[in-house]
Design a protein around this motif. Structure first.
Motif, mmCIF file in Angstrom:
data_model
loop_
_atom_site.group_PDB
_atom_site.id
_atom_site.type_symbol
_atom_site.label_atom_id
_atom_site.label_comp_id
_atom_site.label_asym_id
_atom_site.label_seq_id
_atom_site.Cartn_x
_atom_site.Cartn_y
_atom_site.Cartn_z
ATOM 1 N N PHE A 42 50.774 37.679 36.566
ATOM 2 C CA PHE A 42 50.787 39.118 36.297
ATOM 3 C C PHE A 42 51.931 39.758 37.075
ATOM 4 C CE2 PHE A 42 46.426 37.549 36.355
ATOM 5 C CZ PHE A 42 46.019 37.854 35.065
ATOM 6 N N GLY A 43 52.462 40.831 36.551
ATOM 7 C CA GLY A 43 53.491 41.569 37.278
ATOM 8 C C GLY A 43 52.904 42.199 38.535
ATOM 9 N N PRO A 44 53.782 42.640 39.464
ATOM 10 C CA PRO A 44 53.304 43.169 40.747
ATOM 11 C C PRO A 44 52.297 44.313 40.606
ATOM 12 C CG PRO A 44 55.678 42.880 40.797
ATOM 13 C CD PRO A 44 55.240 42.593 39.389
ATOM 14 N N ARG A 45 52.535 45.207 39.636
ATOM 15 C CA ARG A 45 51.609 46.329 39.510
ATOM 16 C C ARG A 45 50.219 45.854 39.069
ATOM 17 N NH1 ARG A 45 53.223 51.261 35.726
ATOM 18 N NH2 ARG A 45 55.205 50.983 36.798
ATOM 19 N N ALA A 46 50.193 44.944 38.094
ATOM 20 C CA ALA A 46 48.907 44.429 37.596
ATOM 21 C C ALA A 46 48.182 43.616 38.663
ATOM 22 C CB ALA A 46 49.142 43.579 36.348
ATOM 23 N N ILE A 47 48.935 42.846 39.428
ATOM 24 C CA ILE A 47 48.271 42.019 40.435
ATOM 25 C C ILE A 47 47.676 42.914 41.523
ATOM 26 C CG2 ILE A 47 50.157 41.426 42.077
ATOM 27 C CD1 ILE A 47 48.046 38.722 40.641
ATOM 28 N N VAL A 48 48.382 44.001 41.863
ATOM 29 C CA VAL A 48 47.856 44.930 42.873
ATOM 30 C C VAL A 48 46.583 45.590 42.362
ATOM 31 C CG1 VAL A 48 48.316 47.126 44.042
ATOM 32 C CG2 VAL A 48 50.071 45.340 44.015
ATOM 33 N N THR A 49 46.587 45.995 41.085
ATOM 34 C CA THR A 49 45.405 46.638 40.504
ATOM 35 C C THR A 49 44.211 45.692 40.538
ATOM 36 O OG1 THR A 49 46.831 47.887 39.031
ATOM 37 C CG2 THR A 49 44.515 47.740 38.408
ATOM 38 N N ARG A 50 44.453 44.450 40.180
ATOM 39 C CA ARG A 50 43.350 43.478 40.135
ATOM 40 C C ARG A 50 42.869 43.116 41.537
ATOM 41 N NH1 ARG A 50 43.554 40.445 34.629
ATOM 42 N NH2 ARG A 50 44.620 42.028 33.410
ATOM 43 N N LEU A 51 43.788 43.009 42.472
ATOM 44 C CA LEU A 51 43.386 42.740 43.859
ATOM 45 C C LEU A 51 42.588 43.923 44.411
ATOM 46 C CD1 LEU A 51 46.642 41.034 45.196
ATOM 47 C CD2 LEU A 51 44.393 39.951 45.005
ATOM 48 N N LYS A 52 43.027 45.121 44.063
ATOM 49 C CA LYS A 52 42.331 46.323 44.516
ATOM 50 C C LYS A 52 40.881 46.325 44.023
ATOM 51 C CE LYS A 52 43.762 51.108 45.116
ATOM 52 N NZ LYS A 52 44.602 52.178 44.588
ATOM 53 N N ALA A 53 40.699 45.842 42.793
ATOM 54 C CA ALA A 53 39.358 45.818 42.202
ATOM 55 C C ALA A 53 38.398 44.928 42.988
ATOM 56 C CB ALA A 53 39.447 45.342 40.749
#
Ligand SMILES: [Zn+2]
Ligand SMILES: [Zn+2]
Length: 282
Positions: A42-53
């Motif tokens: 995943f791109g950096p933004r998507a990976i951050v969103t998923r990690l945040k979840a």
């Protein structure tokens, strides 16, 4: 959240899938305060969103481990590595396909090698797949000794993998397709042959045989990865692997990882008890 003690308990080993399948793969492993990410599709933004979840800050991850360079496993690896300054552990072939990663962050591993990471030990196993030097990994938590086997894309099961994945506490295995669904589905014959040709992906039946072969007394959890959206269903994969495990003593959870959302793969306490897998909508 799963049972098994407060978040961050020393020696607890937990894993989350952040997505699984051709649309992107990533698996977060946590042992006490130590965290590593396996694949970054995943791109950096998507990976951050998923990690945040799942309540994880990217800065708390101490290493990125890559199975191979295919886009669904390494799409965001170079950009995320740059942003979060993760050291990257992967085969020379995988690293060779990711030129944006600066030399000081590169840590090549080869089949049969064992490498110490922060809080974990990483054992690499070469697997057959149509990529450049792809790997499966056994990750051992240094705190508890819990062993986790992670095999993403693989076209066949090498003997070295069977040996290395023995005595695991948790398995994360590809279960890509149902053979009948693939044969009767919309994929052209050439693509069907590539998938089944020994350097593509393993079927539910092969995954079931592998899980049964590996089901030792320490095994507590089986997570199924990389299900085809067209030629498989979570229920079919889980049923096939569960049936394969029926001839063993294993009676723990067999769960297909959610395709597009984060989900708890497993949680092992220090006593190697396991909670059930939950899905977290992202
Ligand atoms: Zn692949
Ligand atoms: Zn893949």
């Amino acid at each position: 959240m799963p049972a098994g003690g407060a978040r961050g308990t020393l020696d607890a080993v937990r894993a989350w899938t952040l997505g699984s399948g051709s649309s992107g793969n990533a698996l977060l492993l946590e042992s006490g305060a130590h965290r590593i990410l396996i694949d970054c599709g995943f791109g950096p933004r998507a990976i951050v969103t998923r990690l945040k979840a799942i309540g994880v800050a990217p800065e708390s991850i101490s290493a990125l481990v890559l199975t191979h360079e295919h886009i669904d496993h390494a799409h965001g690896a170079e950009r995320a590595q740059k942003k979060f300054r993760w050291p990257v552990y992967a085969s020379g072939g995988t690293l060779g396909a990711l030129p944006e990663i600066e030399p000081r962050w590169r840590h090549p591993v080869s089949g049969g090698s064992t490498t110490a990471l922060d809080g974990f030990t990483l054992e690499a196993i070469a697997v057959p797949h149509d990529a450049s030097d792809p790997m499966a990994f056994v990750v051992t938590a240094q705190g508890s000794g819990a062993r986790v086997g992670v095999a993403h894309d693989l076209g066949a099961v090498p003997e070295a993998l069977v040996r290395a994945f023995a005595r695991c506490d948790a398995l994360c295995l590809e279960a890509n397709h149902d053979v009948e669904m693939l044969r009767n589905g919309p994929y052209p014959r050439a693509l069907q042959e590539r998938i089944q040709g020994g350097r593509g992906h393993i079927s539910n039946a092969t995954s079931a045989t592998l899980a049964a072969t590996l089901a030792g007394p320490s095994l507590r959890s089986v997570t199924l990865l990389h299900l085809s959206e067209v030629n498989n269903t979570p229920a079919l994969a889980e049923r096939t692997v569960t049936e394969g495990l029926r001839r063993t003593h294993f009676r723990g959870p067999v769960q297909a990882a959610p395709r597009r959302t984060a989900g708890v793969a497993f949680a092992l306490t220090a006593r190697a008890q396991v909670s059930v897998q939950l899905s977290l909508g992202v």
